[in-house]
Write an enzyme that holds these catalytic residues in place. Structure first.
Site, PDB file in Angstrom:
ATOM      1  CB  ILE A  20      36.397  -3.001   8.083  1.00 30.86           C
ATOM      2  CG1 ILE A  20      37.727  -3.647   8.481  1.00 30.86           C
ATOM      3  CG2 ILE A  20      36.618  -1.573   7.626  1.00 30.86           C
ATOM      4  CD1 ILE A  20      38.755  -3.658   7.362  1.00 30.86           C
ATOM      5  CG  HIS A  21      30.188  -0.217  10.741  1.00 34.23           C
ATOM      6  ND1 HIS A  21      29.639   0.432  11.824  1.00 34.23           N
ATOM      7  CD2 HIS A  21      29.268  -0.140   9.753  1.00 34.23           C
ATOM      8  CE1 HIS A  21      28.443   0.881  11.512  1.00 34.23           C
ATOM      9  NE2 HIS A  21      28.196   0.558  10.258  1.00 34.23           N
ATOM     10  CG  PHE A  22      33.444   1.285   4.961  1.00 36.21           C
ATOM     11  CD1 PHE A  22      34.351   2.254   4.579  1.00 36.21           C
ATOM     12  CD2 PHE A  22      33.861  -0.039   4.999  1.00 36.21           C
ATOM     13  CE1 PHE A  22      35.652   1.916   4.231  1.00 36.21           C
ATOM     14  CE2 PHE A  22      35.158  -0.387   4.647  1.00 36.21           C
ATOM     15  CZ  PHE A  22      36.052   0.587   4.260  1.00 36.21           C
ATOM     16  CD  GLU A  33      31.649   0.985  15.214  1.00 33.69           C
ATOM     17  OE1 GLU A  33      31.426   1.130  16.416  1.00 33.69           O
ATOM     18  OE2 GLU A  33      30.735   0.877  14.366  1.00 33.69           O
TER      19      GLU A  33
END
Length: 288
Positions: A20-22, A33
């Site tokens: 989980i890309h913040f 993402e």
């Protein structure tokens, strides 16, 4: 190397491992993402999507790869800005044209915000992982700026710009501006096209490598994730609007003039031959 897949190797339940890309600043950026590792299962994806929606952010789903989708494509923007500076185009012109192309910040300002030591570390690690020996032009330049000049960007108040003690941007680094006789007669339209083309081309490569599978993720991720020229509709809508044939012709012209980084990939060449668009070729499958 695939970072999420690699990390999942340490897990007893790799099917439940997902990325989980913040985006920074997290409180203001609406995109998240979600990255599927090689063994990530559908339950992990469903939980991740539910979580992102519950915190009122917009998810896109991509497959695992170096730089994922957003960082990989966005990195081409400051990289192209650095290439223009290396060609002798005045840094102020490079910055202004980046904004004129529709980007929220100039490419040098972007690098200052990230921290100039960060792309230097990324470039070195990439070379190590890919087994490439010779540093490229951008890495060599950053080595001089970071290690010899001690300029790290906004975080130490000196990078491509100088900053005051509150972090407010003042002006371009005077020594950089005075370091050579810069050109200001470059073709503005061509510079704008270079900025947008290099990013859209990388998005097309992501489809060919199965990092992306849905044009909606590509466009939403481009606009909300790194601010790709919102008027264009996103990086693959940009290609679809121009037309694959015309886009490939532009890439080939830029390849001859500026180098292999503009070489169109096989997917684009095939789409040009068949007069296809991303939204037709990669249309979501309808449920029976």
């Amino acid at each position: 190397p695939r970072p999420i897949t690699g990390l999942a190797e340490a897990s007893e339940r790799p099917a439940q491992f997902i990325g989980i890309h913040f985006f920074s600043p997290v409180d203001r950026m609406g995109l998240v993402e979600i990255i599927m590792g090689k063994q990530t299962g559908p339950k992990a994806l469903a939980v991740a999507v539910d979580y992102v929606q519950k915190i009122k952010k917009t998810p896109i789903v991509v497959n695992d790869a170096r730089g994922f989708y957003t960082s990989r494509c966005f990195g081409t923007y400051p990289g192209e800005g650095m290439a223009m500076v290396a060609e002798g185009i005045h840094p102020a012109m490079v910055e202004n044209v980046g904004r004129m192309a529709g980007m929220p910040m100039g490419p040098l300002e972007v690098l200052d915000s990230v921290g100039l030591d960060t792309p230097l570390k990324v470039a070195r690690q990439t070379r190590k992982d890919l087994g490439t020996n010779a540093p490229n032009q951008m890495e060599t330049f950053l080595e001089d700026v970071v290690e010899k000049k001690g300029r790290l960007g906004r975080k130490n108040a000196k990078g491509f710009y100088d900053y005051d003690d509150k972090g407010k941007r003042l002006h371009l680094w005077p020594d950089l501006v005075a370091s050579r006789d810069w050109s200001t007669d470059a073709d503005v339209e061509e510079l704008k096209e270079r900025f947008l083309t290099i990013q859209a081309l990388e998005a097309a490569r992501c489809f060919e490598e199965n990092v992306l599978t849905d044009p909606r993720d590509a466009d939403v991720g481009g606009i909300l994730g790194w601010g790709f020229a919102p008027y264009s509709g996103g990086p693959v809508s940009y290609i679809d609007t121009i037309g694959a044939k015309a886009f490939v012709a532009r890439c080939e012209a830029f390849e001859k003039k500026y180098g292999e980084r503009f070489k169109p990939n096989n997917l684009l060449i095939d789409m040009a031959a068949k007069n296809e668009t991303f939204y037709a070729r990669f249309a979501p499958r309808k449920a029976a």
